[in-house]
Design a protein around this motif. Sequence first.
Motif, mmCIF file in Angstrom:
data_model
loop_
_atom_site.group_PDB
_atom_site.id
_atom_site.type_symbol
_atom_site.label_atom_id
_atom_site.label_comp_id
_atom_site.label_asym_id
_atom_site.label_seq_id
_atom_site.Cartn_x
_atom_site.Cartn_y
_atom_site.Cartn_z
ATOM 1 N N ILE A 1 0.851 -1.200 0.000
ATOM 2 C CA ILE A 1 0.000 0.000 0.000
ATOM 3 C C ILE A 1 0.885 1.247 0.000
ATOM 4 C CG2 ILE A 1 -1.712 1.285 1.315
ATOM 5 C CD1 ILE A 1 -2.819 -1.323 2.296
ATOM 6 N N ALA A 2 1.954 1.229 0.824
ATOM 7 C CA ALA A 2 2.861 2.383 0.868
ATOM 8 C C ALA A 2 3.478 2.633 -0.497
ATOM 9 C CB ALA A 2 3.944 2.133 1.909
ATOM 10 N N SER A 3 3.881 1.566 -1.180
ATOM 11 C CA SER A 3 4.502 1.766 -2.489
ATOM 12 C C SER A 3 3.476 2.257 -3.510
ATOM 13 C CB SER A 3 5.186 0.474 -2.917
ATOM 14 O OG SER A 3 4.551 -0.103 -3.991
ATOM 15 N N PHE A 4 2.218 1.791 -3.418
ATOM 16 C CA PHE A 4 1.167 2.315 -4.302
ATOM 17 C C PHE A 4 1.004 3.817 -4.109
ATOM 18 C CE2 PHE A 4 -1.353 -1.909 -4.445
ATOM 19 C CZ PHE A 4 -0.509 -2.358 -5.423
ATOM 20 N N PHE B 1 -5.367 12.501 -13.052
ATOM 21 C CA PHE B 1 -6.471 11.541 -13.095
ATOM 22 C C PHE B 1 -5.962 10.125 -12.791
ATOM 23 C CE2 PHE B 1 -9.418 8.784 -15.564
ATOM 24 C CZ PHE B 1 -10.519 8.999 -14.758
ATOM 25 N N ILE B 2 -4.796 9.786 -13.404
ATOM 26 C CA ILE B 2 -4.222 8.457 -13.150
ATOM 27 C C ILE B 2 -3.862 8.319 -11.676
ATOM 28 C CG2 ILE B 2 -2.401 6.857 -13.821
ATOM 29 C CD1 ILE B 2 -4.114 7.338 -16.079
ATOM 30 N N ALA B 3 -3.369 9.398 -11.069
ATOM 31 C CA ALA B 3 -2.993 9.336 -9.658
ATOM 32 C C ALA B 3 -4.214 9.029 -8.796
ATOM 33 C CB ALA B 3 -2.349 10.654 -9.234
ATOM 34 N N ILE B 4 -5.341 9.709 -9.095
ATOM 35 C CA ILE B 4 -6.557 9.466 -8.313
ATOM 36 C C ILE B 4 -7.045 8.033 -8.531
ATOM 37 C CG2 ILE B 4 -8.943 10.171 -7.990
ATOM 38 C CD1 ILE B 4 -6.984 12.155 -6.926
ATOM 39 N N VAL B 5 -7.013 7.577 -9.807
ATOM 40 C CA VAL B 5 -7.463 6.213 -10.089
ATOM 41 C C VAL B 5 -6.553 5.211 -9.390
ATOM 42 C CG1 VAL B 5 -7.680 4.508 -11.923
ATOM 43 C CG2 VAL B 5 -8.608 6.775 -12.235
ATOM 44 N N GLN B 6 -5.257 5.499 -9.363
ATOM 45 C CA GLN B 6 -4.314 4.616 -8.668
ATOM 46 C C GLN B 6 -4.694 4.470 -7.201
ATOM 47 O OE1 GLN B 6 -1.244 3.242 -9.623
ATOM 48 N NE2 GLN B 6 -0.182 2.984 -7.692
ATOM 49 N N VAL B 7 -4.982 5.610 -6.552
ATOM 50 C CA VAL B 7 -5.340 5.546 -5.132
ATOM 51 C C VAL B 7 -6.668 4.812 -4.949
ATOM 52 C CG1 VAL B 7 -5.975 6.912 -3.127
ATOM 53 C CG2 VAL B 7 -4.025 7.585 -4.497
ATOM 54 N N LEU B 8 -7.658 5.121 -5.817
ATOM 55 C CA LEU B 8 -8.975 4.504 -5.641
ATOM 56 C C LEU B 8 -8.930 3.013 -5.901
ATOM 57 C CD1 LEU B 8 -11.467 7.041 -7.232
ATOM 58 C CD2 LEU B 8 -11.132 6.505 -4.846
ATOM 59 N N VAL B 9 -8.311 2.612 -7.021
ATOM 60 C CA VAL B 9 -8.375 1.207 -7.427
ATOM 61 C C VAL B 9 -7.355 0.373 -6.656
ATOM 62 C CG1 VAL B 9 -8.075 -0.379 -9.332
ATOM 63 C CG2 VAL B 9 -9.294 1.737 -9.687
ATOM 64 N N VAL C 1 -5.158 1.245 -3.928
ATOM 65 C CA VAL C 1 -5.183 1.341 -2.466
ATOM 66 C C VAL C 1 -6.561 0.986 -1.931
ATOM 67 C CG1 VAL C 1 -4.764 2.855 -0.529
ATOM 68 C CG2 VAL C 1 -3.393 3.090 -2.575
ATOM 69 N N GLY C 2 -7.600 1.465 -2.617
ATOM 70 C CA GLY C 2 -8.938 1.271 -2.094
ATOM 71 C C GLY C 2 -9.499 -0.111 -2.332
ATOM 72 N N ALA C 3 -9.189 -0.722 -3.470
ATOM 73 C CA ALA C 3 -9.824 -1.999 -3.800
ATOM 74 C C ALA C 3 -8.860 -3.171 -3.714
ATOM 75 C CB ALA C 3 -10.435 -1.914 -5.194
ATOM 76 N N ILE C 4 -7.760 -3.093 -4.449
ATOM 77 C CA ILE C 4 -6.909 -4.281 -4.591
ATOM 78 C C ILE C 4 -6.250 -4.636 -3.271
ATOM 79 C CG2 ILE C 4 -4.842 -5.170 -5.704
ATOM 80 C CD1 ILE C 4 -5.671 -3.896 -8.239
ATOM 81 N N SER C 5 -5.752 -3.627 -2.538
ATOM 82 C CA SER C 5 -5.062 -3.996 -1.292
ATOM 83 C C SER C 5 -6.040 -4.509 -0.246
ATOM 84 C CB SER C 5 -4.252 -2.829 -0.751
ATOM 85 O OG SER C 5 -4.671 -1.637 -1.255
ATOM 86 N N ILE C 6 -7.283 -3.975 -0.249
ATOM 87 C CA ILE C 6 -8.276 -4.510 0.685
ATOM 88 C C ILE C 6 -8.588 -5.966 0.326
ATOM 89 C CG2 ILE C 6 -10.599 -4.209 1.556
ATOM 90 C CD1 ILE C 6 -8.618 -2.065 2.396
ATOM 91 N N LEU C 7 -8.690 -6.221 -0.994
ATOM 92 C CA LEU C 7 -8.929 -7.595 -1.465
ATOM 93 C C LEU C 7 -7.811 -8.521 -1.018
ATOM 94 C CD1 LEU C 7 -11.175 -8.688 -3.318
ATOM 95 C CD2 LEU C 7 -9.620 -8.434 -5.215
ATOM 96 N N PHE D 1 -6.263 1.222 -18.866
ATOM 97 C CA PHE D 1 -6.611 -0.160 -19.213
ATOM 98 C C PHE D 1 -5.776 -1.140 -18.411
ATOM 99 C CE2 PHE D 1 -8.370 1.479 -23.346
ATOM 100 C CZ PHE D 1 -9.658 1.187 -22.994
ATOM 101 N N ILE D 2 -4.486 -0.810 -18.194
ATOM 102 C CA ILE D 2 -3.646 -1.724 -17.413
ATOM 103 C C ILE D 2 -4.152 -1.817 -15.980
ATOM 104 C CG2 ILE D 2 -1.349 -1.996 -16.427
ATOM 105 C CD1 ILE D 2 -0.193 -1.370 -19.002
ATOM 106 N N ILE D 3 -4.611 -0.684 -15.409
ATOM 107 C CA ILE D 3 -5.163 -0.729 -14.056
ATOM 108 C C ILE D 3 -6.402 -1.624 -14.021
ATOM 109 C CG2 ILE D 3 -6.305 0.671 -12.302
ATOM 110 C CD1 ILE D 3 -4.397 2.907 -12.941
ATOM 111 N N THR D 4 -7.243 -1.524 -15.080
ATOM 112 C CA THR D 4 -8.442 -2.375 -15.159
ATOM 113 C C THR D 4 -8.059 -3.851 -15.173
ATOM 114 O OG1 THR D 4 -9.379 -0.653 -16.529
ATOM 115 C CG2 THR D 4 -10.553 -2.722 -16.442
ATOM 116 N N VAL D 5 -7.085 -4.192 -16.041
ATOM 117 C CA VAL D 5 -6.683 -5.596 -16.156
ATOM 118 C C VAL D 5 -6.067 -6.078 -14.845
ATOM 119 C CG1 VAL D 5 -5.133 -7.157 -17.359
ATOM 120 C CG2 VAL D 5 -6.424 -5.473 -18.638
#
Lengths: 204, 107
Positions: free
Chosen positions: A37-40, A54-62, A64-70, B71-75
């Motif tokens: 999570i820290a590296s994300f 925009f990519i930075a926000i998506v990075q944090v949302l997807v 940090v918010g989704a994948i690391s919780i999973l 797209f890479i984030i989606t995948v």
Amino acid sequence: MNILIMVIFVVLAAFTLAAGVMVVTVKNIIHAALWLIASFFSVAAMYLLMEAEFIAIVQVLVYVGAISILVLFAIMLTRHVTGEGVRQLYKRWWIALIVAAALFGVLIVPTVFNYEWAVQPSGAQISIASTVEIGTAFMREYLLPFEVASVLLLVALIGAIVIAFEERSTRRRVLTLAEEVEQRRQRNESLRLAPTTHASETSE
Amino acid sequence: MNMVDAVPLPWVLAVAAGLFCIGLFGALSRRNTVGILLGVELMLNAVNLNLIAFWRYLEPNVVAGQVFALFIITVAAAEAAVGLAMIIAIYRTRLTVNADEVDSLKG
């Protein structure tokens, strides 16, 4: 000002790489997920530095918010007694180390530093693609890939449910920690009595 | 007064390459399957960093770089969901998450 940006970049890069090293070397898998999570987060900060907000926000949302919780949920669902004696790396982990270090030192770094990159000259008036343009592009020239990506997400959703689904008839009672310790002790006992090829799994 | 003037492109690419190789080492050397997945996530992150660096330094006025990163984030999200479901299913039947103990296909 430039020197400030460079200092910020070097600090972020050092933190990202240090967190990455912790992810792959730390013994406790939950700590590894927290370092991930820290590296994300620091990678998201680097996106901000490169003006890809925009990519930075998506990075944090997807991430940090989704994948690391999973990942944390998966670790907790597959929790088992990880004693200090259990190895975290393969016996021949140094081969992987040589492969990764050789890829970095022999192939990537010489290529990256010797190639003549056609970087935009500084001082030129350049327009950076904005979030509005990304949204427009998704509805115009990237409409088909956008739809394919949404179908991919749907397929992954259904696939994950189907793979992890458990029939009621085969459902087992979840073991408590004490029962798991007992089970592991008995397994080790039987291994010591009859050493098989699986004896390596609990070696120091 | 932006990143392009302050930091040369090869530095960013070297950081991404380092992150990728760390992730590769983790994916190849960890016994725990969740640890392998963490290594793969690091590698995907490194690739995204590379793409954004190329977009910002080489073609900042084209949206394709950012779209590709999205797209890479989606995948990566789809891959994590299916991978973790598989890990849970394996844990249910074999009571282990170590990759070298799941060896039914071993001769």
